[in-house]
Motif scaffolding. Structure first.
Motif, PDB file in Angstrom:
ATOM      1  N   PRO A   1     -10.777  12.953  -9.179  1.00 20.12           N
ATOM      2  CA  PRO A   1     -11.084  12.678  -7.782  1.00 20.12           C
ATOM      3  C   PRO A   1      -9.829  12.226  -7.032  1.00 20.12           C
ATOM      4  N   ALA A   2      -9.951  12.136  -5.712  1.00 22.35           N
ATOM      5  CA  ALA A   2      -8.813  11.728  -4.884  1.00 22.35           C
ATOM      6  C   ALA A   2      -9.287  10.758  -3.816  1.00 22.35           C
ATOM      7  N   LEU A   3      -8.355  10.018  -3.258  1.00 20.28           N
ATOM      8  CA  LEU A   3      -8.664   9.005  -2.257  1.00 20.28           C
ATOM      9  C   LEU A   3      -9.204   9.626  -0.978  1.00 20.28           C
ATOM     10  N   ALA A   4     -10.337   9.104  -0.502  1.00 18.32           N
ATOM     11  CA  ALA A   4     -10.872   9.506   0.794  1.00 18.32           C
ATOM     12  C   ALA A   4     -10.389   8.592   1.903  1.00 18.32           C
ATOM     13  N   HIS A   5      -9.933   7.401   1.537  1.00 15.30           N
ATOM     14  CA  HIS A   5      -9.325   6.443   2.476  1.00 15.30           C
ATOM     15  C   HIS A   5      -8.489   5.493   1.623  1.00 15.30           C
ATOM     16  N   ARG A   6      -7.986   4.417   2.217  1.00 18.40           N
ATOM     17  CA  ARG A   6      -7.102   3.518   1.486  1.00 18.40           C
ATOM     18  C   ARG A   6      -7.449   2.059   1.758  1.00 18.40           C
ATOM     19  N   LEU A   7      -7.102   1.210   0.803  1.00 19.04           N
ATOM     20  CA  LEU A   7      -7.148  -0.233   0.972  1.00 19.04           C
ATOM     21  C   LEU A   7      -5.777  -0.788   0.641  1.00 19.04           C
ATOM     22  N   ASP A   8      -5.413  -1.903   1.274  1.00 19.91           N
ATOM     23  CA  ASP A   8      -4.152  -2.552   0.957  1.00 19.91           C
ATOM     24  C   ASP A   8      -4.120  -2.974  -0.505  1.00 19.91           C
ATOM     25  N   ARG A   9      -2.926  -3.117  -1.042  1.00 23.99           N
ATOM     26  CA  ARG A   9      -2.738  -3.522  -2.443  1.00 23.99           C
ATOM     27  C   ARG A   9      -3.560  -4.770  -2.786  1.00 23.99           C
TER      28      ARG A   9
END
Length: 241
Positions: A57-65
């Motif tokens: 799978p792959a990222l659909a969005h991101r979150l900070d570290r």
């Protein structure tokens, strides 16, 4: 590079799975993808989450570290396109929990302040409120607190970098552990992606997923009035904390 997470450990963080998407409980302190300096990152472990599909799978969005909680992955390119459109059109409801220093003047409200990225002298960057910045809106609600701390629910209506962190700091309530926007370096960042709701299937109810707060936030949340048993029961019943 030595792996930190095993296949069993990353699978144990899976909150939701269907044919289109996965929702992971992202651990705080781990970047979602490799940065310029390298280092460990969550994408390294996505191959453990194929569940029979030919590609990870792959990222659909991101979150900070340093942000924990609900992170959405698309299981194949068609799913990623569908998810990307939902995020782009603002149809995804995101709820964050933060424990902040201080208390907002109003128990609930909206922060509507444009944000702009500025470079720093040491080669880094940070976000600032600026008239020529990008449109950024966050709705917030005070859920509890002490004389010194506030437990705040945030619903970002836009998806700017560090949006919640800067908006809460602008209210005089920097998030615990956020050294970049006003806190001293004594503890991890107390920001958690509590839940996410996506209208993924036209003929079904929206998919809603909730992540339990991380261990490093529990003491501060409890001091602010959080009851783990009560809120997890509400989450299972589909209620709002």
């Amino acid at each position: 590079m030595r792996s930190i997470l095993t296949a069993a450990q990353i699978e144990a963080r899976l909150l939701y799975r269907d044919g289109l998407m996965l929702v992971l409980d992202k651990p705080a302190g781990l970047a979602v993808h490799a940065g310029p300096g390298g280092g460990d990152n969550l994408e390294r472990y996505f191959s453990f989450l194929r569940f029979g599909l030919p590609r990870p799978p792959a990222l659909a969005h991101r979150l900070d570290r340093d942000t924990s909680g609900c992170l959405v992955l698309g299981r194949h390119p068609k799913a990623l396109r569908k998810l990307g459109k939902l995020f782009q059109e603002g149809k995804v409801e995101k709820v964050y929990w933060a424990v902040a220093r201080g208390r907002p003047q109003q128990a609930e409200g909206r922060v509507d302040m444009p944000l702009k990225k500025l470079s720093t002298r040491n080669g880094g960057w940070h976000m600032v409120v600026a008239e020529d910045g990008q449109h950024a809106v966050t709705d917030y609600r005070l859920l509890g607190g002490t004389e010194e701390l506030s437990w705040i629910e945030c619903r970002p209506r836009t998806g700017r970098t560090h949006q919640i962190r800067v908006h809460l700091a602008s209210l005089g309530c920097p998030i615990l552990g956020d050294t970049q926007y006003g806190e001293t370096p004594q503890q991890p960042l107390h920001l958690h992606s509590r839940s996410i709701t996506l209208p993924l299937y036209p003929s079904r109810a929206p998919v809603s997923v909730t992540a339990p707060p991380p261990a490093h936030m529990l003491a501060a949340l409890t001091a602010c009035g959080y009851s783990q048993q009560q809120h997890e029961q509400q989450a299972q019943a589909g209620g709002t904390a």
